[in-house]
Design a protein around this motif. Sequence first.
Motif, PDB file in Angstrom:
ATOM      1  N   LEU A 210       0.825  -1.203   0.000  1.00 33.88           N
ATOM      2  CA  LEU A 210       0.000   0.000   0.000  1.00 33.88           C
ATOM      3  C   LEU A 210       0.868   1.266   0.000  1.00 33.88           C
ATOM      4  O   LEU A 210       0.626   2.202  -0.766  1.00 33.88           O
ATOM      5  CB  LEU A 210      -0.943  -0.002   1.203  1.00 33.88           C
ATOM      6  N   ALA A 211       1.876   1.293   0.872  1.00 30.51           N
ATOM      7  CA  ALA A 211       2.751   2.467   0.980  1.00 30.51           C
ATOM      8  C   ALA A 211       3.492   2.727  -0.327  1.00 30.51           C
ATOM      9  O   ALA A 211       3.587   3.874  -0.785  1.00 30.51           O
ATOM     10  CB  ALA A 211       3.743   2.283   2.125  1.00 30.51           C
ATOM     11  N   GLU A 212       4.007   1.655  -0.953  1.00 32.71           N
ATOM     12  CA  GLU A 212       4.743   1.848  -2.204  1.00 32.71           C
ATOM     13  C   GLU A 212       3.806   2.313  -3.322  1.00 32.71           C
ATOM     14  O   GLU A 212       4.163   3.189  -4.109  1.00 32.71           O
ATOM     15  CB  GLU A 212       5.474   0.573  -2.625  1.00 32.71           C
ATOM     16  N   ASN A 213       2.621   1.755  -3.401  1.00 31.31           N
ATOM     17  CA  ASN A 213       1.665   2.189  -4.421  1.00 31.31           C
ATOM     18  C   ASN A 213       1.312   3.669  -4.272  1.00 31.31           C
ATOM     19  O   ASN A 213       1.276   4.408  -5.254  1.00 31.31           O
ATOM     20  CB  ASN A 213       0.397   1.334  -4.409  1.00 31.31           C
ATOM     21  N   LYS A 214       1.065   4.099  -3.037  1.00 35.11           N
ATOM     22  CA  LYS A 214       0.761   5.515  -2.790  1.00 35.11           C
ATOM     23  C   LYS A 214       1.946   6.396  -3.186  1.00 35.11           C
ATOM     24  O   LYS A 214       1.775   7.443  -3.803  1.00 35.11           O
ATOM     25  CB  LYS A 214       0.413   5.733  -1.307  1.00 35.11           C
ATOM     26  N   LEU A 215       3.160   5.947  -2.847  1.00 36.67           N
ATOM     27  CA  LEU A 215       4.356   6.728  -3.141  1.00 36.67           C
ATOM     28  C   LEU A 215       4.608   6.806  -4.650  1.00 36.67           C
ATOM     29  O   LEU A 215       4.869   7.880  -5.193  1.00 36.67           O
ATOM     30  CB  LEU A 215       5.556   6.102  -2.427  1.00 36.67           C
ATOM     31  N   LEU A 216       4.503   5.681  -5.339  1.00 38.20           N
ATOM     32  CA  LEU A 216       4.737   5.668  -6.787  1.00 38.20           C
ATOM     33  C   LEU A 216       3.681   6.480  -7.540  1.00 38.20           C
ATOM     34  O   LEU A 216       3.980   7.073  -8.582  1.00 38.20           O
ATOM     35  CB  LEU A 216       4.767   4.231  -7.311  1.00 38.20           C
ATOM     36  N   GLU A 217       2.478   6.498  -7.018  1.00 38.75           N
ATOM     37  CA  GLU A 217       1.402   7.283  -7.632  1.00 38.75           C
ATOM     38  C   GLU A 217       1.708   8.777  -7.563  1.00 38.75           C
ATOM     39  O   GLU A 217       1.458   9.513  -8.506  1.00 38.75           O
ATOM     40  CB  GLU A 217       0.103   7.008  -6.868  1.00 38.75           C
ATOM     41  N   ALA A 218       2.268   9.207  -6.441  1.00 38.97           N
ATOM     42  CA  ALA A 218       2.514  10.636  -6.214  1.00 38.97           C
ATOM     43  C   ALA A 218       3.879  11.106  -6.701  1.00 38.97           C
ATOM     44  O   ALA A 218       4.063  12.293  -6.964  1.00 38.97           O
ATOM     45  CB  ALA A 218       2.378  10.934  -4.719  1.00 38.97           C
ATOM     46  N   CYS A 219       4.829  10.207  -6.827  1.00 40.05           N
ATOM     47  CA  CYS A 219       6.217  10.588  -7.093  1.00 40.05           C
ATOM     48  C   CYS A 219       6.558  10.534  -8.586  1.00 40.05           C
ATOM     49  O   CYS A 219       6.435   9.487  -9.208  1.00 40.05           O
ATOM     50  CB  CYS A 219       7.154   9.646  -6.327  1.00 40.05           C
ATOM     51  N   PRO A 220       7.047  11.647  -9.135  1.00 42.12           N
ATOM     52  CA  PRO A 220       7.507  11.631 -10.524  1.00 42.12           C
ATOM     53  C   PRO A 220       8.972  11.181 -10.621  1.00 42.12           C
ATOM     54  O   PRO A 220       9.700  11.624 -11.487  1.00 42.12           O
ATOM     55  CB  PRO A 220       7.352  13.097 -10.932  1.00 42.12           C
ATOM     56  N   CYS A 221       9.404  10.331  -9.712  1.00 45.59           N
ATOM     57  CA  CYS A 221      10.805   9.905  -9.617  1.00 45.59           C
ATOM     58  C   CYS A 221      11.294   9.319 -10.942  1.00 45.59           C
ATOM     59  O   CYS A 221      10.721   8.353 -11.431  1.00 45.59           O
ATOM     60  CB  CYS A 221      10.975   8.862  -8.511  1.00 45.59           C
ATOM     61  N   TYR A 222      12.363   9.890 -11.489  1.00 46.76           N
ATOM     62  CA  TYR A 222      12.883   9.424 -12.781  1.00 46.76           C
ATOM     63  C   TYR A 222      13.554   8.063 -12.693  1.00 46.76           C
ATOM     64  O   TYR A 222      13.705   7.383 -13.696  1.00 46.76           O
ATOM     65  CB  TYR A 222      13.841  10.454 -13.380  1.00 46.76           C
ATOM     66  N   GLY A 223      13.959   7.629 -11.506  1.00 45.08           N
ATOM     67  CA  GLY A 223      14.648   6.351 -11.362  1.00 45.08           C
ATOM     68  C   GLY A 223      13.730   5.138 -11.347  1.00 45.08           C
ATOM     69  O   GLY A 223      14.176   4.008 -11.517  1.00 45.08           O
ATOM     70  N   ASN A 224      12.439   5.363 -11.154  1.00 42.79           N
ATOM     71  CA  ASN A 224      11.494   4.246 -11.058  1.00 42.79           C
ATOM     72  C   ASN A 224      10.919   3.886 -12.424  1.00 42.79           C
ATOM     73  O   ASN A 224      10.314   4.720 -13.082  1.00 42.79           O
ATOM     74  CB  ASN A 224      10.343   4.590 -10.116  1.00 42.79           C
ATOM     75  N   ARG A 225      11.106   2.637 -12.816  1.00 49.96           N
ATOM     76  CA  ARG A 225      10.499   2.156 -14.066  1.00 49.96           C
ATOM     77  C   ARG A 225       9.084   1.645 -13.795  1.00 49.96           C
ATOM     78  O   ARG A 225       8.184   1.862 -14.571  1.00 49.96           O
ATOM     79  CB  ARG A 225      11.358   1.047 -14.667  1.00 49.96           C
ATOM     80  N   GLN A 226       8.938   0.944 -12.697  1.00 46.45           N
ATOM     81  CA  GLN A 226       7.612   0.385 -12.384  1.00 46.45           C
ATOM     82  C   GLN A 226       6.738   1.441 -11.729  1.00 46.45           C
ATOM     83  O   GLN A 226       7.232   2.336 -11.053  1.00 46.45           O
ATOM     84  CB  GLN A 226       7.741  -0.833 -11.480  1.00 46.45           C
ATOM     85  N   ARG A 227       5.461   1.353 -11.963  1.00 46.52           N
ATOM     86  CA  ARG A 227       4.515   2.310 -11.395  1.00 46.52           C
ATOM     87  C   ARG A 227       3.542   1.646 -10.423  1.00 46.52           C
ATOM     88  O   ARG A 227       2.684   2.296  -9.853  1.00 46.52           O
ATOM     89  CB  ARG A 227       3.731   3.023 -12.501  1.00 46.52           C
ATOM     90  N   ARG A 228       3.658   0.322 -10.226  1.00 45.15           N
ATOM     91  CA  ARG A 228       2.831  -0.418  -9.260  1.00 45.15           C
ATOM     92  C   ARG A 228       3.749  -1.299  -8.420  1.00 45.15           C
ATOM     93  O   ARG A 228       4.738  -1.834  -8.916  1.00 45.15           O
ATOM     94  CB  ARG A 228       1.811  -1.314  -9.967  1.00 45.15           C
ATOM     95  N   SER A 229       3.389  -1.484  -7.164  1.00 43.91           N
ATOM     96  CA  SER A 229       4.180  -2.303  -6.254  1.00 43.91           C
ATOM     97  C   SER A 229       4.021  -3.788  -6.569  1.00 43.91           C
ATOM     98  O   SER A 229       2.955  -4.244  -6.956  1.00 43.91           O
ATOM     99  CB  SER A 229       3.721  -2.052  -4.816  1.00 43.91           C
ATOM    100  N   ASN A 230       5.111  -4.512  -6.395  1.00 36.40           N
ATOM    101  CA  ASN A 230       5.031  -5.974  -6.492  1.00 36.40           C
ATOM    102  C   ASN A 230       5.354  -6.590  -5.118  1.00 36.40           C
ATOM    103  O   ASN A 230       5.656  -7.764  -5.024  1.00 36.40           O
ATOM    104  CB  ASN A 230       5.958  -6.518  -7.584  1.00 36.40           C
ATOM    105  N   ALA A 231       5.291  -5.754  -4.082  1.00 37.77           N
ATOM    106  CA  ALA A 231       5.580  -6.201  -2.712  1.00 37.77           C
ATOM    107  C   ALA A 231       4.352  -6.839  -2.083  1.00 37.77           C
ATOM    108  O   ALA A 231       3.227  -6.658  -2.536  1.00 37.77           O
ATOM    109  CB  ALA A 231       6.012  -5.016  -1.864  1.00 37.77           C
ATOM    110  N   SER A 232       4.592  -7.562  -1.004  1.00 37.24           N
ATOM    111  CA  SER A 232       3.473  -8.132  -0.248  1.00 37.24           C
ATOM    112  C   SER A 232       2.982  -7.089   0.758  1.00 37.24           C
ATOM    113  O   SER A 232       3.676  -6.132   1.069  1.00 37.24           O
ATOM    114  CB  SER A 232       3.920  -9.398   0.473  1.00 37.24           C
ATOM    115  N   ALA A 233       1.788  -7.277   1.264  1.00 37.01           N
ATOM    116  CA  ALA A 233       1.184  -6.343   2.225  1.00 37.01           C
ATOM    117  C   ALA A 233       1.685  -6.650   3.636  1.00 37.01           C
ATOM    118  O   ALA A 233       0.907  -6.901   4.549  1.00 37.01           O
ATOM    119  CB  ALA A 233      -0.337  -6.434   2.144  1.00 37.01           C
TER     120      ALA A 233
END
Length: 118
Positions: A86-109
């Motif tokens: 949940l935390a990673e999904n929220k962060l990736l949604e809000a962050c225009p970080c150029y280093g991130n290729r993925q835009r959805r988390s593949n982590a466990s809850a």
Amino acid sequence: KKHMYTELITATLKLWLNHLLIYMYITESLEMVLTLQYVTEEEVFGFVLQGQYAGITKDPERRCGEHEREGYNGIMYCASTQNMELAENKLLEACPCYGNRQRRSNASATQGYVYIIV
């Protein structure tokens, strides 16, 4: 004339040596370092617009070292979270970080850490 050339060569070498010393000082002070700093989850989300990379991890110290070897420098703000997915999904949604290729988390809850490199 020979004395004049010797003085010119000496002055040129001194100038070159000064430039070399200044260059060495500047490069040493700009050494690539990534510092780990623990903050709250809200504080991590406060840095989304300045982020270079965002993610989650179970081991912040190890992950910080990996990112440093990849060439990231600055500060890695890290916070404990009860739900990494949940935390990673929220962060990736809000962050225009150029280093991130993925835009959805593949982590466990599960419990872990969420972080952003600024």
